[in-house]
Design an enzyme around this catalytic site. Sequence first.
Site, PDB file in Angstrom:
ATOM      1  N   ARG A  34     -37.558 -17.836 -29.132  1.00  0.00           N
ATOM      2  CA  ARG A  34     -36.333 -20.070 -29.029  1.00  0.00           C
ATOM      3  C   ARG A  34     -36.930 -20.271 -27.777  1.00  0.00           C
ATOM      4  O   ARG A  34     -35.996 -20.425 -26.830  1.00  0.00           O
ATOM      5  CB  ARG A  34     -35.697 -19.481 -30.094  1.00  0.00           C
ATOM      6  N   CYS A  43     -33.386 -14.407 -28.759  1.00  0.00           N
ATOM      7  CA  CYS A  43     -32.461 -14.550 -29.578  1.00  0.00           C
ATOM      8  C   CYS A  43     -32.748 -13.655 -31.833  1.00  0.00           C
ATOM      9  O   CYS A  43     -33.879 -13.446 -31.227  1.00  0.00           O
ATOM     10  CB  CYS A  43     -31.582 -15.508 -29.772  1.00  0.00           C
ATOM     11  N   ARG A  68     -18.928 -17.171 -36.632  1.00  0.00           N
ATOM     12  CA  ARG A  68     -19.355 -18.032 -35.775  1.00  0.00           C
ATOM     13  C   ARG A  68     -19.798 -19.443 -36.599  1.00  0.00           C
ATOM     14  O   ARG A  68     -19.689 -20.911 -36.200  1.00  0.00           O
ATOM     15  CB  ARG A  68     -21.249 -17.584 -35.155  1.00  0.00           C
ATOM     16  N   LYS A 113     -21.176 -26.378 -38.694  1.00  0.00           N
ATOM     17  CA  LYS A 113     -21.525 -25.879 -37.152  1.00  0.00           C
ATOM     18  C   LYS A 113     -22.283 -26.624 -36.414  1.00  0.00           C
ATOM     19  O   LYS A 113     -21.852 -27.435 -35.356  1.00  0.00           O
ATOM     20  CB  LYS A 113     -21.899 -24.723 -37.407  1.00  0.00           C
ATOM     21  N   ASN A 114     -23.536 -27.036 -37.357  1.00  0.00           N
ATOM     22  CA  ASN A 114     -24.537 -27.178 -36.086  1.00  0.00           C
ATOM     23  C   ASN A 114     -24.573 -28.971 -35.825  1.00  0.00           C
ATOM     24  O   ASN A 114     -24.989 -29.178 -35.026  1.00  0.00           O
ATOM     25  CB  ASN A 114     -25.823 -27.595 -36.920  1.00  0.00           C
ATOM     26  N   ASP A 126     -32.610 -22.310 -42.563  1.00  0.00           N
ATOM     27  CA  ASP A 126     -30.547 -21.645 -42.476  1.00  0.00           C
ATOM     28  C   ASP A 126     -30.396 -21.215 -43.503  1.00  0.00           C
ATOM     29  O   ASP A 126     -29.231 -20.790 -43.556  1.00  0.00           O
ATOM     30  CB  ASP A 126     -29.560 -22.560 -41.791  1.00  0.00           C
TER      31      ASP A 126
HETATM   32  C1  UD1 Z   1     -31.325 -25.565 -34.520  1.00  0.00           C
HETATM   33  C2  UD1 Z   1     -29.947 -25.050 -35.400  1.00  0.00           C
HETATM   34  C3  UD1 Z   1     -30.199 -23.988 -35.463  1.00  0.00           C
HETATM   35  C4  UD1 Z   1     -31.993 -24.645 -37.428  1.00  0.00           C
HETATM   36  C5  UD1 Z   1     -32.956 -24.838 -35.964  1.00  0.00           C
HETATM   37  C6  UD1 Z   1     -33.849 -24.960 -37.558  1.00  0.00           C
HETATM   38  C7  UD1 Z   1     -28.018 -25.542 -33.635  1.00  0.00           C
HETATM   39  C8  UD1 Z   1     -27.244 -25.650 -33.219  1.00  0.00           C
HETATM   40  N1  UD1 Z   1     -28.601 -24.613 -34.085  1.00  0.00           N
HETATM   41  O1  UD1 Z   1     -31.500 -24.607 -33.736  1.00  0.00           O
HETATM   42  O2  UD1 Z   1     -29.360 -23.386 -36.888  1.00  0.00           O
HETATM   43  O3  UD1 Z   1     -31.803 -22.888 -37.617  1.00  0.00           O
HETATM   44  O4  UD1 Z   1     -32.182 -26.159 -35.549  1.00  0.00           O
HETATM   45  O5  UD1 Z   1     -33.605 -26.317 -38.080  1.00  0.00           O
HETATM   46  O6  UD1 Z   1     -27.769 -26.321 -34.003  1.00  0.00           O
HETATM   47  N2  UD1 Z   1     -39.036 -24.456 -30.194  1.00  0.00           N
HETATM   48  C9  UD1 Z   1     -40.122 -24.397 -29.347  1.00  0.00           C
HETATM   49  N3  UD1 Z   1     -39.338 -25.242 -28.556  1.00  0.00           N
HETATM   50  C10 UD1 Z   1     -38.362 -26.330 -27.456  1.00  0.00           C
HETATM   51  C11 UD1 Z   1     -37.790 -25.843 -29.122  1.00  0.00           C
HETATM   52  C12 UD1 Z   1     -38.049 -25.653 -30.086  1.00  0.00           C
HETATM   53  O7  UD1 Z   1     -40.813 -24.236 -29.089  1.00  0.00           O
HETATM   54  O8  UD1 Z   1     -38.173 -25.898 -26.639  1.00  0.00           O
HETATM   55  C13 UD1 Z   1     -38.978 -23.974 -31.073  1.00  0.00           C
HETATM   56  C14 UD1 Z   1     -38.326 -22.920 -31.740  1.00  0.00           C
HETATM   57  O9  UD1 Z   1     -38.658 -21.602 -31.607  1.00  0.00           O
HETATM   58  C15 UD1 Z   1     -38.539 -22.667 -33.449  1.00  0.00           C
HETATM   59  C16 UD1 Z   1     -38.399 -24.228 -33.277  1.00  0.00           C
HETATM   60  O10 UD1 Z   1     -39.386 -25.052 -32.257  1.00  0.00           O
HETATM   61  O11 UD1 Z   1     -39.253 -22.047 -33.970  1.00  0.00           O
HETATM   62  C17 UD1 Z   1     -36.999 -25.262 -34.595  1.00  0.00           C
HETATM   63  O12 UD1 Z   1     -36.675 -24.867 -33.669  1.00  0.00           O
HETATM   64  P1  UD1 Z   1     -35.526 -25.712 -32.875  1.00  0.00           P
HETATM   65  O13 UD1 Z   1     -35.512 -27.225 -33.735  1.00  0.00           O
HETATM   66  O14 UD1 Z   1     -35.714 -26.548 -31.687  1.00  0.00           O
HETATM   67  O15 UD1 Z   1     -34.156 -24.894 -33.338  1.00  0.00           O
HETATM   68  P2  UD1 Z   1     -32.743 -24.868 -32.133  1.00  0.00           P
HETATM   69  O16 UD1 Z   1     -32.480 -26.858 -31.840  1.00  0.00           O
HETATM   70  O17 UD1 Z   1     -32.640 -24.049 -31.500  1.00  0.00           O
END
Ligand code: UD1
Length: 427
Positions: free
Chosen positions: A128, A123, A405, A22-23, A313
């Site tokens: 996030r 969410c 999903r 999925k990711n 995850d």
């Molecule tokens: C992706 C995965 C999700 C997984 C996560 C961490 C997909 C579609 N989703 O989510 O399943 O749980 O990686 O492995 O691939 N953060 C910030 N600012 C930002 C972006 C992130 O502070 O602009 C923080 C987030 O709140 C979180 C951390 O960074 O605490 C890691 O998040 P991130 O790696 O960005 O997760 P996703 O890409 O949303």
Amino acid sequence: MDKIVIRGGRPLHGSIHISGAKNAVLTLMPCALLTDEPLTLRNLPRLADVDTFGHLLNGHGVSTMIEGARGGEFGRVMTARANNISSTIAPYDIVRKMRASILVLGPLLARAGEATVSLPGGCAIGNRPIDLHLTALQALGAEIELAAGYVKAVAPRGGLRGGRIDFPMVSVGATENALMAAVLGRGDTVIDNAAREPEIVDLARCLVAMGAAIDGIGTGRLTIQGRDRLHGATYAVMPDRIETGSYACAAAITGGELELVGARVDELTAVVALLRQAGVEVSETPRGLRVKRANGLHPIKVTTEPYPGFPTDMQAQFMAMLTLADGDSELTETIFENRYMHVPELARMGADISVHGRTAVVHGVKSLVGAPVMATDLRASMSLVLAGLAAQGETIVNRVYHLDRGYERLEEKLSAVGADIERISDG
Ligand code: UD1
């Protein structure tokens, strides 16, 4: 709304086919926006999020065609073609359903010079934010404005340029957006503290197949030489390591033995190491991985970390498994601040868990009992399915749309290995 009904207590035996990730697919699909030629993705999983992302792309003028997988076969094929981008707006109605929609921001900006994407908002698993996505695109010259719940990004005249991005923390999504934007930038880009998740390696390899120049794939420093244009390609989506880990927990929690066909052990090192510590046997087979539990489960300590650490995850599924260990386990969640929503639901099934800030202590119990439960996110829902598979009596998992999903044909895969599980449709 559909429900899943499980009558637990049966050890699972047999083999399960692992679907496309999925990711990975959710970051490969937006690559179609980067070229006017067709991008063909093989090993496409049948997931609600793939359909949602397809609709999002259609809204930008991308044609999508899905073929194959008749007669119960896995691995469909999608061909997506963005002949021209007819709209650069990603509307609230789609983005609110799926946070990964933010991944159109980088490619739209790179190809069309502008993008207007609804802010994903909070969410169930935490706040996030997307600040890292935005600062990365600003480093490539984008002007960014936030207004009325949307982020509007505009590239300089002549398009994005190369730049230096040094992420203050590791973000999967921000690394993906930065990479997809930089491949069409003018000049070189260096991304430091890039996420190293296997899904990012998959994205980078697909971009290279489309003509991008990327060095350092799989490391924390990605160097990109921008190209004027990319071309079409055919690329196979990697197997889902989280689906693999989830079914490994299903074998472990039920005291069964499963072969996970198509699974890749090298992308699951941290998960496999902890399964072994918990007393679960894991071995490689020519087709994938074999997971077996013959004796009791031992308590372990788990801390979630960016890859190659233990994935957030997988935290909820491990917690479900450890509810039946012979002692106290400790799980620490360092990635998301609110990812213990499954704790009260597991408690309703007889689990004994106490949460102290980011750490949860799981006091192993002898058995779980079936109950009606529901979860507010995908992996939490899977943890309830796992608990239900091991529990005595009937478990009813509500809000099945979360599972749809991210798990292709969940009840079909589990009943084929001996689970008593069915989907009840409410209407
Ligand atoms: C992706 C995965 C999700 C997984 C996560 C961490 C997909 C579609 N989703 O989510 O399943 O749980 O990686 O492995 O691939 N953060 C910030 N600012 C930002 C972006 C992130 O502070 O602009 C923080 C987030 O709140 C979180 C951390 O960074 O605490 C890691 O998040 P991130 O790696 O960005 O997760 P996703 O890409 O949303």
